[in-house]
Motif scaffolding. Structure first.
Motif, PDB file in Angstrom:
ATOM      1  N   ASP A  24       0.834  -1.193   0.000  1.00 23.03           N
ATOM      2  CA  ASP A  24       0.000   0.000   0.000  1.00 23.03           C
ATOM      3  C   ASP A  24       0.872   1.248   0.000  1.00 23.03           C
ATOM      4  O   ASP A  24       2.020   1.206   0.420  1.00 23.03           O
ATOM      5  CB  ASP A  24      -0.871   0.014   1.263  1.00 23.03           C
ATOM      6  N   TYR A  33       3.714   7.408   2.649  1.00 22.45           N
ATOM      7  CA  TYR A  33       4.376   6.239   3.218  1.00 22.45           C
ATOM      8  C   TYR A  33       4.160   5.026   2.331  1.00 22.45           C
ATOM      9  O   TYR A  33       3.098   4.861   1.725  1.00 22.45           O
ATOM     10  CB  TYR A  33       3.803   5.928   4.614  1.00 22.45           C
ATOM     11  N   VAL A  35       4.006   0.889   2.429  1.00 16.58           N
ATOM     12  CA  VAL A  35       3.888  -0.299   3.270  1.00 16.58           C
ATOM     13  C   VAL A  35       4.404  -1.462   2.433  1.00 16.58           C
ATOM     14  O   VAL A  35       3.835  -1.786   1.385  1.00 16.58           O
ATOM     15  CB  VAL A  35       2.421  -0.541   3.703  1.00 16.58           C
ATOM     16  N   VAL A  48       6.447  -6.671   8.007  1.00 16.10           N
ATOM     17  CA  VAL A  48       5.996  -5.526   7.214  1.00 16.10           C
ATOM     18  C   VAL A  48       6.895  -4.333   7.524  1.00 16.10           C
ATOM     19  O   VAL A  48       7.223  -4.046   8.664  1.00 16.10           O
ATOM     20  CB  VAL A  48       4.512  -5.191   7.509  1.00 16.10           C
ATOM     21  N   ILE A  50       7.530  -0.229   6.944  1.00 20.53           N
ATOM     22  CA  ILE A  50       6.890   1.035   6.584  1.00 20.53           C
ATOM     23  C   ILE A  50       7.972   2.097   6.483  1.00 20.53           C
ATOM     24  O   ILE A  50       8.738   2.305   7.419  1.00 20.53           O
ATOM     25  CB  ILE A  50       5.830   1.450   7.623  1.00 20.53           C
ATOM     26  N   LYS A  52       8.997   6.121   4.738  1.00 23.80           N
ATOM     27  CA  LYS A  52       8.442   7.420   4.339  1.00 23.80           C
ATOM     28  C   LYS A  52       9.152   7.912   3.086  1.00 23.80           C
ATOM     29  O   LYS A  52      10.373   7.824   2.980  1.00 23.80           O
ATOM     30  CB  LYS A  52       8.658   8.406   5.489  1.00 23.80           C
ATOM     31  N   ASP A  65      13.600   5.577   7.040  1.00 22.96           N
ATOM     32  CA  ASP A  65      13.018   4.962   8.229  1.00 22.96           C
ATOM     33  C   ASP A  65      12.201   5.983   9.003  1.00 22.96           C
ATOM     34  O   ASP A  65      12.442   7.186   8.926  1.00 22.96           O
ATOM     35  CB  ASP A  65      14.119   4.417   9.145  1.00 22.96           C
ATOM     36  N   TRP A  71       5.915   5.478  13.185  1.00 26.54           N
ATOM     37  CA  TRP A  71       5.696   4.128  12.662  1.00 26.54           C
ATOM     38  C   TRP A  71       4.405   3.554  13.234  1.00 26.54           C
ATOM     39  O   TRP A  71       3.594   3.004  12.504  1.00 26.54           O
ATOM     40  CB  TRP A  71       6.889   3.219  13.001  1.00 26.54           C
ATOM     41  N   VAL A  74       1.271   5.175  11.596  1.00 29.52           N
ATOM     42  CA  VAL A  74       1.037   4.702  10.226  1.00 29.52           C
ATOM     43  C   VAL A  74       0.597   3.244  10.238  1.00 29.52           C
ATOM     44  O   VAL A  74      -0.336   2.855   9.526  1.00 29.52           O
ATOM     45  CB  VAL A  74       2.297   4.900   9.354  1.00 29.52           C
ATOM     46  N   ALA A  75       1.255   2.413  11.061  1.00 31.53           N
ATOM     47  CA  ALA A  75       0.900   0.987  11.141  1.00 31.53           C
ATOM     48  C   ALA A  75      -0.541   0.811  11.609  1.00 31.53           C
ATOM     49  O   ALA A  75      -1.288  -0.003  11.055  1.00 31.53           O
ATOM     50  CB  ALA A  75       1.864   0.259  12.071  1.00 31.53           C
ATOM     51  N   TRP A  78      -2.887   1.841   8.768  1.00 31.24           N
ATOM     52  CA  TRP A  78      -2.889   0.840   7.700  1.00 31.24           C
ATOM     53  C   TRP A  78      -3.680  -0.393   8.130  1.00 31.24           C
ATOM     54  O   TRP A  78      -4.458  -0.941   7.357  1.00 31.24           O
ATOM     55  CB  TRP A  78      -1.456   0.446   7.314  1.00 31.24           C
TER      56      TRP A  78
END
Length: 89
Positions: A24, A33, A35, A48, A50, A52, A65, A71, A74-75, A78
């Motif tokens: 994604d 970002y 994924v 997984v 992630i 930027k 990173d 993180w 965003v996680a 998602w």
């Protein structure tokens, strides 16, 4: 017909190349970002990644990173989106 995978190759700090499936691309609060999942891993895997989207000094697009709190944000987002998609089928 099977969905075609979007694959990206990243080079780590040791110069090793690794292929990732792009699960994604998310836009959150003006940042974008990616994924990513190591190629061959199951989507339920804990691996997984992630990253930027950013730019280096020359203006080239790079992936960087995230800080731990960024993180997590965003996680979590998602995961919410992913669960909604699963429930809509």
């Amino acid at each position: 017909m099977a969905e075609e995978l979007e694959v990206i190759t990243l080079v780590d700090e040791n110069g090793e190349e690794q292929d990732f499936e792009v699960l994604d691309i998310l836009e959150i609060e003006g940042s974008t970002y990616a994924v990513l999942l190591p190629l061959g891993q199951d989507e339920e895997s804990e691996d997984v990644l992630i990253l930027k989207f950013s730019q280096d000094e020359e203006g080239n697009e790079i992936l960087v990173d995230l800080e731990d709190d960024e993180w997590e944000k965003v996680a979590d987002l998602w995961e919410e989106l992913h669960l909604k998609e699963d429930n809509s089928h």
